[in-house]
Structures are given as C-alpha cells and as structure tokens.
Design a protein around this motif. Structure first.
Motif, PDB file in Angstrom:
ATOM      1  N   LEU A  74      -8.718 -19.712   6.542  1.00 22.95           N
ATOM      2  CA  LEU A  74      -8.685 -18.474   6.121  1.00 22.95           C
ATOM      3  C   LEU A  74      -6.750 -18.330   7.122  1.00 22.95           C
ATOM      4  CD1 LEU A  74     -10.918 -16.677   4.071  1.00 22.95           C
ATOM      5  CD2 LEU A  74      -9.521 -18.005   3.154  1.00 22.95           C
ATOM      6  N   LYS A  75      -6.206 -17.903   6.718  1.00 28.28           N
ATOM      7  CA  LYS A  75      -5.088 -17.219   7.753  1.00 28.28           C
ATOM      8  C   LYS A  75      -4.859 -15.917   7.657  1.00 28.28           C
ATOM      9  CE  LYS A  75      -1.876 -21.153   6.915  1.00 28.28           C
ATOM     10  NZ  LYS A  75      -1.085 -22.463   7.210  1.00 28.28           N
ATOM     11  N   LEU A  76      -4.761 -15.406   7.750  1.00 31.53           N
ATOM     12  CA  LEU A  76      -4.698 -13.581   7.923  1.00 31.53           C
ATOM     13  C   LEU A  76      -3.409 -12.989   8.432  1.00 31.53           C
ATOM     14  CD1 LEU A  76      -8.863 -12.898   7.369  1.00 31.53           C
ATOM     15  CD2 LEU A  76      -7.085 -12.948   5.936  1.00 31.53           C
ATOM     16  N   HIS A  77      -3.065 -11.992   7.903  1.00 26.98           N
ATOM     17  CA  HIS A  77      -2.030 -11.026   8.406  1.00 26.98           C
ATOM     18  C   HIS A  77      -2.490 -10.813   9.918  1.00 26.98           C
ATOM     19  CE1 HIS A  77       1.129 -12.183   5.896  1.00 26.98           C
ATOM     20  NE2 HIS A  77       0.223 -11.481   5.008  1.00 26.98           N
ATOM     21  N   SER A  78      -2.090 -10.840  10.895  1.00 25.96           N
ATOM     22  CA  SER A  78      -2.390  -9.601  12.247  1.00 25.96           C
ATOM     23  C   SER A  78      -2.040  -8.790  12.572  1.00 25.96           C
ATOM     24  CB  SER A  78      -2.566 -10.805  13.593  1.00 25.96           C
ATOM     25  OG  SER A  78      -2.803 -10.206  14.852  1.00 25.96           O
ATOM     26  N   GLY A  79      -2.683  -7.790  12.336  1.00 26.52           N
ATOM     27  CA  GLY A  79      -2.395  -6.262  13.245  1.00 26.52           C
ATOM     28  C   GLY A  79      -1.903  -6.239  14.323  1.00 26.52           C
ATOM     29  N   GLY A  80      -2.086  -7.618  15.578  1.00 31.20           N
ATOM     30  CA  GLY A  80      -1.870  -7.102  16.975  1.00 31.20           C
ATOM     31  C   GLY A  80      -0.226  -7.166  17.518  1.00 31.20           C
TER      32      GLY A  80
END
Length: 193
Positions: A74-80
């Motif tokens: 899964l591609k998920l939005h990063s919080g970094g």
C-alpha cells in the motif's frame, strides 16, 4: 550535442529509489515507514495462525463479502519531512469483494477502498503499535486491527484523523471484539490462546 539540465534528486527521491531497488531475501518483507526502510524476516507459525483465524471468521461471518490479501503493498501519505509516500505491506488487507480492489492493481497500490488492515506483532512490535498505526490513519483506512502477542490483546483502531485514530477498543485475547460495519460481527478470539 547539448547537455540537458536535470532537476537535482531530493533526499526523498534517493530514498525511494534505493527502497524500490532493494533485493530482499526470499520471504523477507521490506517496507518504507516514515522515512525508514524496515526489513522483517519471514513470520513464525503462530503469527500465521492468528491471521488464518481472523480471515476464516471474516469470510464466514462478515455482513459484507470481503476479499483478503496477505501481501498487498500500500502507498500511504507520509508524515515525515521528506514528502514521500510510505510503502507498507500489512499482514492482512480486507476490501469489499464488490470493489475487486486487487484486480489489476500494481505492486504498490493506493489504499482507497480498503476497509481494514491487520497486523500481528512479531519482531518489531513497536512499528505495528505506533508507526504503522499512524501510516494507516494518514491513509484514511477506516479500521486497523492489531493482535499484540506480547500484551496478549487485540485492539481495533477506528475513526482515522490525520496522524492517528480517534477511537480504539482493546480486549484481552480470549474475549470477543466487535467489528463494526461493513463487517458487523463479534470476532471470537477464544482460539487465540
């Protein structure tokens, strides 16, 4: 011959390129979680037993007919700060069968339409308890089911909002846990002991 100017590679580009080029040993799983490459060895038998017990109940008792994948990237939005997408492989991904979400999907697909992800703790339990929970919430995945073997508990996280889930319900293994719509049944964990 004229030289063409290229945009310099960002740190995120280099990290993603390196991650996608990894050649992990057979059975190992590589994920990109909050800017860190995490490689885990093949799971033990108890880990797989918990997954099978859950999948069996979802198939037999869920109000909505579900599809399951045990290795879907899964591609998920990063919080970094890097501005890249996390690449996570849950132990289990459930989606309504009518969506046929996995058909034609690439190795790393967006998480739109995923109803629930499942993790069973193993060699890196902190990642399942914290970093992956944040990843799934940022991705807007409605439900995250965590079997925490060290704590002998099962937790359902729900109502994702930004970097976390607003609600969670934890039960000791052996006690039932209610899965809401689209599942709408009590998950029996008596056989988990």
């Amino acid at each position: 011959m004229t030289a063409m100017a290229h945009e310099p590679l960002t740190q995120a580009d280099v990290l993603l390129e390196g991650f996608l080029a990894l050649d992990t040993p057979e059975g190992f799983r590589a994920e990109l979680i909050e800017g860190e490459i995490v490689v885990t060895p093949p799971p033990d038998g108890d880990h797989e037993d918990y997954i099978e017990l859950i999948v069996e109940q979802v198939y037999g008792r869920s109000r909505t007919r579900m599809q399951f994948s045990g290795n879907k990237g899964l591609k998920l939005h990063s919080g970094g700060d890097l501005g890249l997408k996390d690449r996570v492989i849950p132990d289990g991904t459930f989606a309504p069968r009518e969506l046929r979400l996995y058909r034609g999907a690439e190795s790393w697909m967006p998480c739109d339409g995923v109803a629930m992800v499942l993790e069973v703790t193993s060699t890196k339990p902190k990642a399942d308890r914290e970093a992956k929970r944040r990843c799934y919430a940022r991705g807007g995945i409605p439900l995250y089911l965590l079997v925490d073997r060290a704590a002998s508990s099962i937790t359902l996280f729900s109502d994702p909002d930004k970097d976390d889930y607003r609600e969670h319900c934890t039960r000791p293994l052996g006690k039932p846990l209610t899965l809401p719509e689209p599942f709408a049944f009590d998950l029996d964990t008596a056989d988990f002991l």
